[in-house]
Design a protein around this motif. Structure first.
Motif, PDB file in Angstrom:
ATOM      1  N   VAL A  54     -68.604 -36.935  25.641  1.00  0.00           N
ATOM      2  CA  VAL A  54     -68.774 -35.546  25.672  1.00  0.00           C
ATOM      3  C   VAL A  54     -68.089 -35.015  24.286  1.00  0.00           C
ATOM      4  CG1 VAL A  54     -68.950 -35.013  28.087  1.00  0.00           C
ATOM      5  CG2 VAL A  54     -66.588 -35.245  27.106  1.00  0.00           C
ATOM      6  N   ARG A  77     -73.196 -41.370  30.514  1.00  0.00           N
ATOM      7  CA  ARG A  77     -72.793 -40.499  31.579  1.00  0.00           C
ATOM      8  C   ARG A  77     -73.344 -40.711  32.680  1.00  0.00           C
ATOM      9  NH1 ARG A  77     -73.161 -36.545  27.232  1.00  0.00           N
ATOM     10  NH2 ARG A  77     -74.937 -35.381  28.153  1.00  0.00           N
ATOM     11  N   ASN A  88     -62.303 -29.008  37.673  1.00  0.00           N
ATOM     12  CA  ASN A  88     -63.237 -28.020  37.172  1.00  0.00           C
ATOM     13  C   ASN A  88     -64.339 -27.940  38.387  1.00  0.00           C
ATOM     14  OD1 ASN A  88     -64.630 -30.286  36.836  1.00  0.00           O
ATOM     15  ND2 ASN A  88     -64.737 -30.082  34.465  1.00  0.00           N
ATOM     16  N   TYR A 105     -77.224 -33.286  39.628  1.00  0.00           N
ATOM     17  CA  TYR A 105     -77.058 -33.376  38.283  1.00  0.00           C
ATOM     18  C   TYR A 105     -77.220 -34.530  37.633  1.00  0.00           C
ATOM     19  CZ  TYR A 105     -74.288 -28.910  38.814  1.00  0.00           C
ATOM     20  OH  TYR A 105     -73.985 -27.547  38.963  1.00  0.00           O
ATOM     21  N   PHE A 106     -77.045 -35.599  38.509  1.00  0.00           N
ATOM     22  CA  PHE A 106     -77.214 -36.841  38.227  1.00  0.00           C
ATOM     23  C   PHE A 106     -79.027 -37.260  38.492  1.00  0.00           C
ATOM     24  CE2 PHE A 106     -72.814 -36.867  38.416  1.00  0.00           C
ATOM     25  CZ  PHE A 106     -72.561 -37.715  37.508  1.00  0.00           C
TER      26      PHE A 106
ATOM     27  N   GLU B 115     -68.311 -27.227  31.809  1.00  0.00           N
ATOM     28  CA  GLU B 115     -67.762 -28.601  31.340  1.00  0.00           C
ATOM     29  C   GLU B 115     -67.889 -29.624  32.377  1.00  0.00           C
ATOM     30  OE1 GLU B 115     -63.182 -28.534  30.588  1.00  0.00           O
ATOM     31  OE2 GLU B 115     -63.392 -29.516  32.232  1.00  0.00           O
ATOM     32  N   GLY B 116     -67.959 -29.147  33.728  1.00  0.00           N
ATOM     33  CA  GLY B 116     -68.196 -30.381  34.800  1.00  0.00           C
ATOM     34  C   GLY B 116     -69.829 -30.658  34.514  1.00  0.00           C
ATOM     35  N   MET B 117     -70.594 -29.797  34.357  1.00  0.00           N
ATOM     36  CA  MET B 117     -71.761 -30.085  34.099  1.00  0.00           C
ATOM     37  C   MET B 117     -72.266 -31.147  33.160  1.00  0.00           C
ATOM     38  SD  MET B 117     -74.117 -26.721  34.848  1.00  0.00           S
ATOM     39  CE  MET B 117     -74.571 -25.951  36.530  1.00  0.00           C
ATOM     40  N   LEU B 118     -71.553 -30.743  32.090  1.00  0.00           N
ATOM     41  CA  LEU B 118     -72.006 -31.541  31.078  1.00  0.00           C
ATOM     42  C   LEU B 118     -71.050 -33.018  30.912  1.00  0.00           C
ATOM     43  CD1 LEU B 118     -71.686 -28.904  28.185  1.00  0.00           C
ATOM     44  CD2 LEU B 118     -73.837 -30.043  28.943  1.00  0.00           C
ATOM     45  N   ALA B 119     -70.473 -33.326  31.895  1.00  0.00           N
ATOM     46  CA  ALA B 119     -69.675 -34.534  32.029  1.00  0.00           C
ATOM     47  C   ALA B 119     -70.800 -35.411  32.876  1.00  0.00           C
ATOM     48  CB  ALA B 119     -68.525 -34.749  32.713  1.00  0.00           C
ATOM     49  N   THR B 120     -71.798 -34.879  33.194  1.00  0.00           N
ATOM     50  CA  THR B 120     -72.844 -35.763  33.957  1.00  0.00           C
ATOM     51  C   THR B 120     -73.808 -36.103  32.933  1.00  0.00           C
ATOM     52  OG1 THR B 120     -74.178 -33.779  34.628  1.00  0.00           O
ATOM     53  CG2 THR B 120     -72.223 -34.202  36.020  1.00  0.00           C
ATOM     54  N   LEU B 122     -76.581 -34.334  32.466  1.00  0.00           N
ATOM     55  CA  LEU B 122     -77.165 -33.322  31.961  1.00  0.00           C
ATOM     56  C   LEU B 122     -76.594 -32.860  30.595  1.00  0.00           C
ATOM     57  CD1 LEU B 122     -76.545 -30.652  34.945  1.00  0.00           C
ATOM     58  CD2 LEU B 122     -78.614 -31.956  34.465  1.00  0.00           C
TER      59      LEU B 122
END
Lengths: 308, 275
Positions: A54, A77, A88, A105-106, B115-120, B122
């Motif tokens: 990220v 990721r 978060n 999301y995965f 932030e949480g979403m972009l760690a996946t 996505l």
């Protein structure tokens, strides 16, 4: 060593004219539990974000599961579980929904995600909290839920950034127990911490990081052997007297460190060193003989303590 | 899957440029928003639907009795039938803008959701598109409800009114995209107020309550640059049955708006969260 899951070579991260990470290199083997130990601001979290695909690196080479994170962010990721430094969680959704939605999301099928979410709630000891709002959870519960959430995609590497910072001792021990189980199951763990006891308990191998650079690398035991004596005598003479007392102790033990609040004598036999102190007619307010720890390694390497 | 297999699979993907910002899964972001919205105050959502109905009753029906008919594209229609499509386009705009600005503003500045979403897997485009599609849905729902009212009181004058539905989607899509793109630059509540400062005059002046022909040519050109004017003209053409090739230009305008908004929102999300 089998093919490493993470290879970092001269990794650099620069924000404007601030060098957060100044060329660090390390490898992590599959199934290994690897730690980055260092004080706040050492560049640990920045490194974790680069490994988590990220944060693009400024320089050097980085390979995660054989892929370059600059080009294959989503692919990498999808194989990672991430526990960030501050929770978060999705505060608009209750506990169980947090896991299910995150799994989606995965791109995982709903049925699979639901089944795993149930199992993970069990693992996180939160089954009876399935419908609770996030704001109503304790700090330790939120942390456990965040870890459960990070496992929803059955990741090949679990990244934990300061997993127990801010938790009370009991909550920390519950968390360590959970993480230890993952380690026993063969999950690759990469964690940052500034707690030496955490590093000693959880890491097979670690690097000591300070000011964006690696100071030393090895298993906790080997680092202690290499950079410290077997035992340490901690003496407190009162903050005004520590420095002058230390002068009179010259020659006792292998090495002496003077901190603002105490004097440390490094020796293979702590009790004998303590007798030698008394033999010089010095009486400390408190004295303690203990085994050397990673804290001492850090002190030796940087001249500072981990938590300031 | 071994690392080698993973890299082979990754190489197989066609577009590397898009690959780093898009995982093809905006649906997961959208359904998350849907779940979260279920727990919000539906009274607020309902009030967004009531607003244009009140305008239609007071101005269209009330004031309309004094005005009589209005000329639109050479066709005489009742005043209510003249302003109803304008209110329809406006309600789609309002729904889309509220969702894509206020809700997104809080998530950008206070929550750590993205932030949480972009760690996946996505990417920023998944997040932007998911949020925009959700905002679009809200805009479209407002539009659909208002169109039901229009049809019930006989203000849809042609079968082409059916085409107003897809038109509402693209209007809402345009406003939601640009709304999210713009709000991603905002840091304070004061800046959020600017949105109202722009929306209200645009609502009053974009040939909503009177034909654009009343303006002098210079002002007219300014109005014709505003997105709401394009939305209103598009919907009005369809519900009154005055179909001209110009309608296509309105669609092109919104397509451009969607593109600009998506690029802005994606770039900003990347700059804010993937640094």
């Amino acid at each position: 060593m089998p093919t490493p899951v993470i290879t970092a070579t001269d990794l650099v991260k620069r924000f404007g004219d601030f060098d957060a990470v100044k060329g660090i290199s390390f490898e992590v083997a599959p199934g290994e539990s690897f730690g980055l130990l260092g004080p706040n601001g050492a560049g640990k979290s920045t490194t974790m974000r680069m490994v988590g695909a990220v944060s693009p690196r400024t320089g050097g080479e980085l390979s995660i599961l054989g892929l370059d994170p600059n080009r294959y962010g989503p692919e990498i990721r999808s194989q990672l579980g991430v526990v960030p430094q501050s929770d978060n969680l999705d505060v608009e959704l209750p506990v169980l929904q947090n896991l299910i939605v995150y799994g989606r999301y995965f791109g995982l099928p709903r049925a699979l995600v639901k089944q795993r979410a149930g199992e993970l709630l069990e693992f996180a000891q939160l089954t009876d909290k399935a419908k609770t709002k996030i704001d109503d959870l304790s700090g330790g519960m939120k942390r456990r839920l965040t870890i459960a959430r990070a496992l929803i995609n059955d990741p090949r590497i679990l990244l934990l950034d300061e997993p127990t910072t801010g938790l009370d001792p009991q909550a920390r021990h519950i968390l360590w127990d959970r993480l230890f189980r993952l380690k026993e199951q063969g999950t690759t763990l990469v964690l940052t911490t500034h707690y030496m006891d955490e590093a000693e308990q959880l890491c097979d191998r670690l690097v000591v990081v300070d000011k964006g650079q690696i100071m030393a690398e090895g298993s906790p035991a080997s680092l202690i052997r290499r950079y410290s004596s077997r035992e340490v005598v901690e003496l407190r003479f009162g903050s005004a007297r520590n420095a002058s007392a230390a002068e009179q102790l010259a020659g006792v033990g292998e090495r002496i460190e003077v901190l603002p609040d105490r004097v440390l004598i490094y020796a293979d036999d702590g009790e004998r060193a303590l007798e030698a102190v008394r033999g010089r007619g010095l009486e400390a307010i408190t004295s303690l003989v203990r085994r050397s720890s990673l804290e001492d390694v850090f002190l030796r390497l940087t001249g500072r303590s981990l938590i300031e | 899957m071994s690392a080698v297999e993973a890299s082979v699979r990754a190489e197989g993907r066609s577009s590397r440029w898009l690959g780093s910002v898009f995982a093809g899964n905006p649906g997961a972001v959208m359904s998350r928003s849907w779940l979260a919205t279920r727990s919000t105050n539906w009274l607020v959502v309902a009030s967004g639907f009531l607003e244009p109905v009140l305008y239609l009753l007071s101005l269209g029906v009330g004031l309309g009795t004094l005005i009589g008919t209005v000329d639109t594209g050479g066709r005489q229609v009742s005043y209510a039938a003249f302003i109803a499509p304008a209110l329809l386009a406006t309600s789609a705009m309002n729904g889309a803008v509220m969702d894509s600005t206020f809700n997104v503003f809080f998530k950008l500045n206070f929550g750590k959701l993205y932030e949480g979403m972009l760690a996946t897997p996505l990417g920023p485009l998944d997040v932007a598109l998911g949020e925009i599609l959700m905002a679009l849905l809200r805009g479209a729902l407002y539009g659909l409800a208002f169109m039901g009212v229009m049809a019930a009181v006989g203000l849809t004058l042609s079968w082409t009114a059916l085409l107003a539905l897809p038109a509402l989607l693209i209007i809402a899509f345009g406003f939601a995209s640009l709304g999210m793109g713009v709000v991603s630059f905002m840091k304070t509540f004061t800046q959020l107020d600017w949105i109202f400062f722009v929306l209200l005059p645009m609502f009053l002046l974009s040939s909503t309550f009177f034909p654009i022909t009343v303006y002098p040519p210079a002002v007219r050109i300014v109005i014709e640059c505003l997105p709401l004017w394009h939305g209103i003209e598009l919907v009005r053409g369809l519900t009154t049955g005055v179909i001209t090739p110009a309608l296509l230009w309105h669609v092109v305008y919104f397509a451009g708006m969607v593109a600009v908004g998506l690029v802005l929102a994606t770039t900003r999300l990347k700059a804010l969260f993937l640094k």
